[in-house]
Design an enzyme around this catalytic site. Structure first.
Site, PDB file in Angstrom:
ATOM      1  N   LEU A 167       0.851  -1.185   0.000  1.00  0.00           N
ATOM      2  CA  LEU A 167       0.000   0.000   0.000  1.00  0.00           C
ATOM      3  C   LEU A 167       0.889   1.238   0.000  1.00  0.00           C
ATOM      4  CD1 LEU A 167      -2.585  -1.096   2.731  1.00  0.00           C
ATOM      5  CD2 LEU A 167      -2.939  -1.089   0.256  1.00  0.00           C
ATOM      6  N   ALA A 168       0.293   2.384  -0.290  1.00  0.00           N
ATOM      7  CA  ALA A 168       1.091   3.605  -0.280  1.00  0.00           C
ATOM      8  C   ALA A 168       1.774   3.786   1.064  1.00  0.00           C
ATOM      9  CB  ALA A 168       0.208   4.813  -0.599  1.00  0.00           C
ATOM     10  N   GLU A 169       1.088   3.420   2.158  1.00  0.00           N
ATOM     11  CA  GLU A 169       1.687   3.601   3.471  1.00  0.00           C
ATOM     12  C   GLU A 169       1.249   2.507   4.439  1.00  0.00           C
ATOM     13  OE1 GLU A 169       4.481   6.444   3.706  1.00  0.00           O
ATOM     14  OE2 GLU A 169       2.668   6.892   2.571  1.00  0.00           O
ATOM     15  N   THR A 170       2.213   2.033   5.219  1.00  0.00           N
ATOM     16  CA  THR A 170       1.950   1.216   6.393  1.00  0.00           C
ATOM     17  C   THR A 170       2.482   1.987   7.594  1.00  0.00           C
ATOM     18  OG1 THR A 170       2.088  -0.883   5.187  1.00  0.00           O
ATOM     19  CG2 THR A 170       2.413  -0.964   7.583  1.00  0.00           C
ATOM     20  N   VAL A 188       9.281   7.317   5.576  1.00  0.00           N
ATOM     21  CA  VAL A 188       9.094   8.719   5.189  1.00  0.00           C
ATOM     22  C   VAL A 188       8.911   9.598   6.425  1.00  0.00           C
ATOM     23  CG1 VAL A 188       8.143   8.148   2.928  1.00  0.00           C
ATOM     24  CG2 VAL A 188       6.602   8.408   4.875  1.00  0.00           C
TER      25      VAL A 188
END
Length: 263
Positions: free
Chosen positions: A44-47, A68
């Site tokens: 996914l874009a972010e975890t 990030v």
């Protein structure tokens, strides 16, 4: 080691809208390598990973390829998990992050996030990036991300970037790219966000990008309260306020999945 993973659609009124994030509450931190592997597995874009730290929570965000400094939708989703699933009863949550302390509070049927503003400055037109983006904007600006400002929302919707080329050009800048334009019908501005240098060709709804676009449009439109729409395929709405050195971002979340993971 076992943990529970929640998948939440952030900035969404229903599932399959907004931006999906995986949220992993922890008691003990695993290694960075393990967290990165989980993020890559989720794809996914972010975890986001969070654990109690004093009276707050430490929060860290990973794309499939890198950790990030700031992620809006996964912060919103993390607060949603604490409020909706883990019995957090205080009116606001403090997250300690690589971008400082972030506060999320309940505000009616929405969650409200207090983020640092990133006021864009004019940037010389990067012709190669415009070519990879597939269109020439009216204005270029930059914070940690590039921002390309177009005249009409339809131009942003129609963008078809050359992602391999765009990623190579953005990688030396360690930046994503915000494409934005004025909105209509009650929407103050629209945007899309591309981050191929960070393993994400297009992010569906990007809270952190609005730390740049909200100050720009607040000044441009002469108003501090704005409604923003990210016009990706999934789409999502943010209710935003320019507060000088801070940006307030509001949105809703929808639950998609809860699962036990082992690592």
């Amino acid at each position: 080691m076992k943990a529970v993973l929640y998948q939440v659609d952030a900035f969404a009124d229903r599932v399959f809208e907004g931006n999906p994030a995986a949220i992993v509450p922890l008691d003990v931190w695993p290694s960075v390598e393990v967290m990165q592997a989980i993020a890559a597995e989720n794809n996914l874009a972010e975890t986001a990973f969070l654990a109690p730290e004093g009276e707050a929570y430490r929060l860290r965000w990973f794309t499939p390829t890198v950790e990030v400094d700031l992620c809006g939708h996964a912060t919103l989703a993390s607060a949603h998990v604490l409020f909706a699933h883990l019995g957090y009863s205080e009116p606001e949550i403090r997250f300690e992050t690589r971008s400082g302390t972030l506060v999320v509070s309940r505000e009616g049927d929405k969650l409200s996030m207090d983020f640092p503003a990133a006021k864009p400055k004019p940037y010389p037109a990067p012709e190669a990036i415009a070519e990879a983006l597939g269109a020439k904007p009216l204005v270029w600006a930059k914070t940690s991300n590039l921002m390309a400002v177009f005249d009409r929302a339809e131009e942003v919707v129609a963008l078809k970037p050359d992602f391999p080329a765009l990623g190579k050009l953005l990688e030396p800048l360690n930046a994503g790219l915000v494409a934005t334009a004025p909105g209509e019908d009650g929407i103050d501005f629209v945007s899309r966000f591309f981050a191929p240098a960070h393993g994400i060709d297009e992010d569906p709804v990007t809270g952190s990008a609005h730390c740049t676009s909200v100050p720009y449009w607040a000044k441009k439109l002469g108003k501090s309260d704005l409604v923003a729409r990210q016009v990706s395929k999934r789409g999502g709405t943010l209710w935003c306020s320019d507060a000088g050195e801070r940006v307030i971002l509001r949105g809703r979340c929808a639950d998609f999945m809860k699962a036990e993971i082992s690592f």
